[in-house]
Design a protein around this motif. Structure first.
Motif: not given
Length: 77
Positions: A1-4, A42-47, A58-68
């Motif tokens: 999303m950052y680049k495109n 993960l790149s620094r921008s992704a972090k 309100r996402m959990t880390i587990s949900e974010l891991c799926i997205i990232f």
């Protein structure tokens, strides 16, 4: 999303405009030496993006891991 991605979606997801995101990135990561050991998945921008999405949702880390597309140990580092 950052680049495109489009600017409006970027702002909705991170809570910041691209310009403010770049400024925050420079403040956080300027002068930071690389960490010893294995290379990060993960790149620094992704972090930074992951942290902003986590803080603004309100996402959990587990949900974010799926997205990232990473495992939870990577997201926690």
């Amino acid at each position: 999303m950052y680049k495109n991605g489009d600017d409006q979606s970027f702002q909705v997801v991170t809570g910041l405009s691209r310009d403010v995101f770049r400024r925050l990135y420079r403040v956080i990561f300027t002068g930071e030496a690389p960490r010893p050991g294995r290379k990060s998945y993960l790149s620094r921008s992704a972090k930074l993006g992951l942290a902003l999405v986590y803080l603004g949702s309100r996402m959990t880390i587990s949900e974010l891991c799926i997205i990232f597309g990473v495992v939870s140990t990577t997201a926690r580092n």
